[in-house]
Write a protein that holds these residues in place. Sequence first.
Motif, PDB file in Angstrom:
ATOM      1  N   ARG A  82      -2.051   9.000   7.025  1.00 57.02           N
ATOM      2  CA  ARG A  82      -1.740   7.963   7.475  1.00 57.02           C
ATOM      3  C   ARG A  82      -0.289   7.531   6.612  1.00 57.02           C
ATOM      4  O   ARG A  82      -0.339   7.638   5.496  1.00 57.02           O
ATOM      5  N   GLU A  83       0.451   6.326   7.509  1.00 51.76           N
ATOM      6  CA  GLU A  83       1.753   5.981   6.917  1.00 51.76           C
ATOM      7  C   GLU A  83       1.576   5.229   5.443  1.00 51.76           C
ATOM      8  O   GLU A  83       2.318   5.191   4.726  1.00 51.76           O
ATOM      9  N   GLU A  84       0.553   4.439   5.407  1.00 51.25           N
ATOM     10  CA  GLU A  84       0.138   3.389   4.319  1.00 51.25           C
ATOM     11  C   GLU A  84      -0.388   4.292   3.151  1.00 51.25           C
ATOM     12  O   GLU A  84      -0.654   3.766   1.940  1.00 51.25           O
ATOM     13  N   SER A  85      -0.935   5.501   3.339  1.00 52.42           N
ATOM     14  CA  SER A  85      -1.545   6.155   2.264  1.00 52.42           C
ATOM     15  C   SER A  85      -0.390   6.858   1.124  1.00 52.42           C
ATOM     16  O   SER A  85       0.309   7.150   1.578  1.00 52.42           O
ATOM     17  N   LEU A  86      -0.759   6.437   0.072  1.00 52.59           N
ATOM     18  CA  LEU A  86       0.196   6.934  -1.051  1.00 52.59           C
ATOM     19  C   LEU A  86      -0.248   8.085  -1.703  1.00 52.59           C
ATOM     20  O   LEU A  86       0.344   8.678  -2.763  1.00 52.59           O
ATOM     21  N   GLY A  87      -1.724   8.670  -1.375  1.00 58.82           N
ATOM     22  CA  GLY A  87      -2.053   9.589  -2.022  1.00 58.82           C
ATOM     23  C   GLY A  87      -2.889   9.442  -3.310  1.00 58.82           C
ATOM     24  O   GLY A  87      -3.476   8.346  -3.414  1.00 58.82           O
ATOM     25  N   TRP A  88      -3.177  10.504  -3.939  1.00 54.77           N
ATOM     26  CA  TRP A  88      -4.193  10.273  -5.243  1.00 54.77           C
ATOM     27  C   TRP A  88      -3.059  10.108  -6.415  1.00 54.77           C
ATOM     28  O   TRP A  88      -2.051  10.568  -6.658  1.00 54.77           O
ATOM     29  N   LEU A  89      -3.832   9.145  -7.409  1.00 60.52           N
ATOM     30  CA  LEU A  89      -3.158   9.193  -8.774  1.00 60.52           C
ATOM     31  C   LEU A  89      -3.912   9.461 -10.000  1.00 60.52           C
ATOM     32  O   LEU A  89      -5.202   8.877  -9.970  1.00 60.52           O
ATOM     33  N   ALA A  90      -3.823  10.423 -10.765  1.00 58.75           N
ATOM     34  CA  ALA A  90      -4.747  10.664 -12.004  1.00 58.75           C
ATOM     35  C   ALA A  90      -4.062  10.218 -13.144  1.00 58.75           C
ATOM     36  O   ALA A  90      -2.808  10.430 -13.276  1.00 58.75           O
TER      37      ALA A  90
END
Length: 112
Positions: A82-90
């Motif tokens: 999805r366009e609004e997804s920035l992924g995961w941040l750890a």
Amino acid sequence: MYLDDPSEDWFCFATLSGHDSTVWSVAWSPRGSYIASASDDRTIRIWKRVEEHKWECVLVLEGQHSRTIYSVSWGVNPQDSREESLGWLASAGGDGKVNVWELEVRFWFFIL
């Protein structure tokens, strides 16, 4: 405004200020429009590129680590295009915890 000479092989074109203490780690988002920074102040700041050489802090993640945050790393969620997804941040901190967030652009409109 350039801070160094742009005719050189390298130059600093932006300085991001906002943390209250030492910044230990920065990471680019998978699409390159955001940066995450981690600090001694026990916060993670998410910065958005708003112009060619201008960045704004759009989100502060705090209260998840009780000691210094030494590292942040951004990754792609391969099941979410999805366009609004920035992924995961750890994030990894001196408290022995690793926290993982799934970030989306749309929820920041409600936080700010």
